[in-house]
Design an enzyme around this catalytic site. Structure first.
Site, mmCIF file in Angstrom:
data_model
loop_
_atom_site.group_PDB
_atom_site.id
_atom_site.type_symbol
_atom_site.label_atom_id
_atom_site.label_comp_id
_atom_site.label_asym_id
_atom_site.label_seq_id
_atom_site.Cartn_x
_atom_site.Cartn_y
_atom_site.Cartn_z
ATOM 1 N N LYS A 7 15.309 -45.327 41.894
ATOM 2 C CA LYS A 7 14.879 -44.179 42.696
ATOM 3 C C LYS A 7 16.029 -43.187 42.896
ATOM 4 O O LYS A 7 15.865 -41.974 42.721
ATOM 5 C CB LYS A 7 14.347 -44.655 44.048
ATOM 6 C CG LYS A 7 13.047 -45.425 43.952
ATOM 7 C CD LYS A 7 12.637 -45.984 45.309
ATOM 8 C CE LYS A 7 11.335 -46.769 45.215
ATOM 9 N NZ LYS A 7 10.942 -47.367 46.501
ATOM 10 N N SER A 35 6.880 -47.919 50.342
ATOM 11 C CA SER A 35 8.256 -47.416 50.348
ATOM 12 C C SER A 35 8.331 -45.920 50.648
ATOM 13 O O SER A 35 9.415 -45.412 50.936
ATOM 14 C CB SER A 35 8.930 -47.708 49.002
ATOM 15 O OG SER A 35 8.306 -46.985 47.959
#
Length: 831
Positions: free
Chosen positions: A727, A684
């Site tokens: 996040k 990611s």
């Protein structure tokens, strides 16, 4: 579009509006004011079509091969789901029979197993015990009856007359020979010489001449031989008395047994094995009638013949018989091995057993032992049922991890399924000396076993044990989430109402119910799906109800639910707070403003226990002249996992696609997660790593008020990642603590827009223009936002648009290639 003014990057890219950052169920759309108006039913069944099909199939197919493996993640309420489905089905089925273990009078090491209709096992056990107790009382009472006394007295008088006659003959015989007889209490016979009508004393006998003593000894031996004939007659007479007495006792016992067992024979006439057992018990009692007598009775009739006892040394017999009474009574007991009487009484149908601790003993049963005088012994009454026996005729639910974690349980279960019956065995250590044991008659099996476990456990058993494939043919696969539609929302609300009802929780307001549905979407990390991890949802419901009750309210509101979620996070976020303190003190170096070349803010997700949180990381890149290529420092330090390493390889492939069509890529450099001392896994951050690399090559600074998460493909597409909510919230929290500037935000994959379910504070900051979220679909879009420069497009001549970011990268790569070539082939100086 973006443009760059001085050192400030001006962004004109489209951001997501606050309405797109989460989904909300309108409480007004609910058909009732609170949960009391909702239908209460098992809403989970509607969400698990695969599992329901497997369970229905198992219910319809008899035999031991079509057992079920329920595969799903922990926390989905797997066991509760299975029980909620099987319990109503089990209630419709007949209650299985009781099972008894009875003494085998022909081979005591092989007890008999007998089945009876549910509830009759305890009835037989109770009735037989009462009947035999009554038999004891009846026998005891018979000693006080005139009929018994008269018969016994007649026997005793006849025996006494014979005994006295024989004894008189022995005394007369001895006197004729000049001897006297002396018999002690133990029946020992002694002859004593006489002189002058008196027994000689020892001194007088010692003064006799040796010849005289020898003569007396010879005469005494002859006398003993003659008396022996009479003693044998006396013994035969006593045996006759005892046999007559035993016959009398048997007549009394037989009459009592016939009277007391007659009702049992009538009540259980349909069960041939019980009739046989009662006949065997009756015969055993009659064969050992004296041992079956109560102790006080034995003492009474034993004391009735003191002369016989004193004459023949039988004074210890009464005690021996009383002791033997305890040795035979166990043979007439009934071991109620499996008792389904309560199920039949409550009309619960077939059993549904959940074995939480499936040791070999708990699961398969055991043969217990007792110690006496240092020795171990066992019998049929010490055979104990396991959960397989208790679930026989119904359903047994086992956790596969618990099952495989207990030695012998898995093998024993498979052996029972293969044989179709369960044989009781001692799972002893083969290296130890086996003690004497018994072999109870096996019980035939007729049940369905449901194993509960993960997909990984299912695959491991499927590939590693062929027997699993044979006996567990049905996989009930539980899905983790369901599409959020109007119909599924109604079913979900019904499931929530069921949880409230089962848990005895206070009613939830319509706003709280709508909040629960939205919370379920956040747990699923998808605006268009609802989590089926009802364990987590139930936990927040219980905590919200507790908060409402602490405040003295009997209706749970949305504020209670929000507080329960916040407090749950607070109890688990200690490590997150410690990380945030390090960001506040600049111990962890992550910039939330300004710009830099070769640096980008990446985002990661950290999991501690059951709490997940996001953290920003500084990703840096350096490039230079050389042939070393781009080094992944995480991999070199053995901190990078295989997926992260693959992401780095994709970055290199992306560079080749973009800039190596007309020249080789000749450079050296490195990419690094700054201040990372733990493992890195996942791809990611590959988008942010590529951004840092392109910045380092082009010399264009990246706006550090932005963070970037997303995986990059070889074609440059930015692909969806997991944990996007955590996040975004992690970077937002760092920015909030330092002060929101109005420029900060996060770039994330456009495909993740549907996964956004952000906290209220993030949504409000976006609404106020203090924080921004940029969905990007390609690395070109991301670089334009991060650098303020257009990425550029390739023209027909193979070059990129002048002034674009890619043209700057292309020029720098060409320069690095030229410098590397010059370094390898320096020009020779002319002389």
């Amino acid at each position: 579009m973006t443009r760059k003014t001085g050192t400030t990057i001006v962004r004109a890219a489209a951001t997501l509006p606050p309405e797109k950052l989460r989904t909300r169920l309108d409480p007004a759309s609910l058909p009732c004011a609170d949960s009391r108006g909702l239908a209460k039913r098992n809403g989970q069944a509607a969400f698990q079509p695969r599992a329901m099909q497997a369970l229905r199939m198992a219910l319809m197919i008899p035999g031991l091969e079509y057992n079920v493996f329920v595969a799903g993640d922990p926390g989905q309420g797997r066991t509760h789901f299975v029980r909620s489905i099987l319990s109503p089905e089990a209630a419709k089925r007949p209650t299985p029979p009781d099972w008894l273990y009875l003494h085998n009078f022909e081979d005591e090491d092989r007890p008999h197993a007998v089945s009876l209709p549910a509830g009759q096992g305890r009835a037989y056990k109770t009735a037989l015990a009462k009947a035999l107790a009554d038999v004891r009382l009846a026998i005891n009472a018979s000693f006080d009856q005139d009929a018994y006394r008269n018969k016994h007295e007649t026997l005793f008088k006849r025996f006494s007359a014979k005994r006295d006659s024989i004894y008189n003959k022995m005394e007369a015989m001895a006197r004729d020979k000049g001897f006297a007889l002396d018999m002690d209490d133990n029946g020992g016979l002694t002859i004593l010489p006489m002189a002058g009508g008196k027994v000689m004393e020892d001194e007088e006998y010692g003064r006799l001449p040796p010849a005289r003593r020898k003569l007396l000894k010879t005469k005494g031996e002859r006398l003993l031989s003659d008396i022996g004939v009479l003693l044998r007659k006396l013994t035969q007479s006593e045996q006759g008395f005892r046999q007559g007495e035993l016959k009398l006792h048997r007549e009394v016992a037989a009459e009592a047994l016939t009277t007391r067992l007659a009702p049992l024979r009538k009540d259980f006439a349909a069960h041939a094995r019980l009739i046989e057992h009662m006949a065997a018990v009756e015969k055993d009692i009659l064969d050992n009638v004296n041992d079956y007598l109560p102790r006080d009775a034995a003492e009474r009739w034993g004391a009735a013949a003191p002369a016989a006892q004193s004459a023949h040394g039988a004074h210890g017999e009464a005690h021996g018989q009383a002791q033997a009474q305890d040795d035979i009574g166990y043979r007439h007991e009934v071991n109620l091995f499996v008792d389904n009487g309560r199920l039949a009484q409550d009309r619960q149908g077939a059993p549904v057993v959940v074995e939480d601790h499936p040791t070999a003993f708990n699961l398969l049963g055991s043969i217990e032992r007792e110690s006496e005088l240092g020795a171990f012994y066992t019998d049929f009454s010490l055979v104990r049922a396991g959960s397989v026996h208790r679930a026989n005729g119904g359903f047994l639910i086992l956790n596969v991890e618990d099952l495989l974690g207990n030695q012998g349980s898995w093998e024993g279960l498979l052996r029972a399924l293969r044989l179709g019956r369960l044989r009781m065995e001692d799972p002893g250590d083969g290296e130890q000396t086996r003690t004497r044991t018994i072999e109870p008659e096996p019980i035939p099996l007729d049940l369905k076993i449901i194993l509960v476990g993960t997909d990984e456990a299912y695959e491991a058993l499927l590939s590693g044990d062929d027997r699993f494939r044979k006996h567990f043919k049905l996989k009930a696969h539980l899905q983790g989430s369901v599409a959020r539609t109007a119909a599924s929302t109604r079913q979900y609300l019904a499931a929530l109402a069921g949880i409230i009802d089962q848990g005895g929780l206070p009613p939830f307001s319509r706003e709280a119910l709508a909040g629960l549905v939205d919370h379920a979407s956040r747990l699923a990390e998808d605006q268009k799906r609802l989590t089926l991890s009802f364990t987590q949802v139930r936990g927040r419901m219980i905590e919200a109800a507790a908060i409402a009750r602490m405040d003295g309210r009997e209706l749970v509101e949305l504020s209670d639910l929000s507080r329960a979620v916040a407090e749950h996070d607070f109890r688990a976020n200690l490590f997150e707070e410690e990380f945030m303190a390090d960001y506040d003190r600049q111990i962890i170096k992550v910039a939330t403003g300004g710009s830099a070349v070769g640096r980008a803010n990446g985002l990661s997700v950290t999991l501690f226990g059951d709490y997940e949180f996001g953290l920003p990381h500084q990703i840096s890149c350096t490039v230079g002249v050389g042939h070393g290529g781009i080094l992944d420092l995480e991999r070199e330090a053995q901190l990078g996992g295989p997926i992260h390493t693959k992401g780095m390889m994709i970055i290199k492939s992306c560079l080749v696609r973009l800039f190596a069509q007309d020249k080789p890529l000749v450079l050296t450099g490195s990419l690094c997660f700054e201040q990372n001392y733990a493992g890195v896994e996942g791809d990611s951050a590959s988008g942010a790593e590529l951004a840092a690399l392109l910045s380092a090559l082009s010399g264009a600074p990246i706006d550090l008020s932005l963070a970037f998460t997303g995986a990059v493909s070889q074609s440059g597409a930015i692909m969806a990642v997991g944990g996007v909510n955590r996040k975004v919230e992690g970077f937002f929290e760092v920015c909030r603590r330092r002060g929101l500037s109005g420029r900060q935000g996060v770039l994330f994959p456009a495909d993740n827009a549907v996964h956004l379910l952000l906290k209220d504070e993030v949504v409000e900051a976006v609404r106020a223009g203090q924080f921004h979220l940029y969905p990007v679909a390609s690395i070109e879009q991301a670089m334009t936002i991060l650098t303020g420069l257009p990425a550029g497009t390739r023209r027909k001549d193979g070059r990129y648009t002048p002034g674009s970011l890619y043209s700057m990268v292309d020029a720098r790569l060409a320069e690095l290639t030229r410098l590397a070539s010059q370094a390898e082939h320096p020009r020779k100086k002319r002389g």
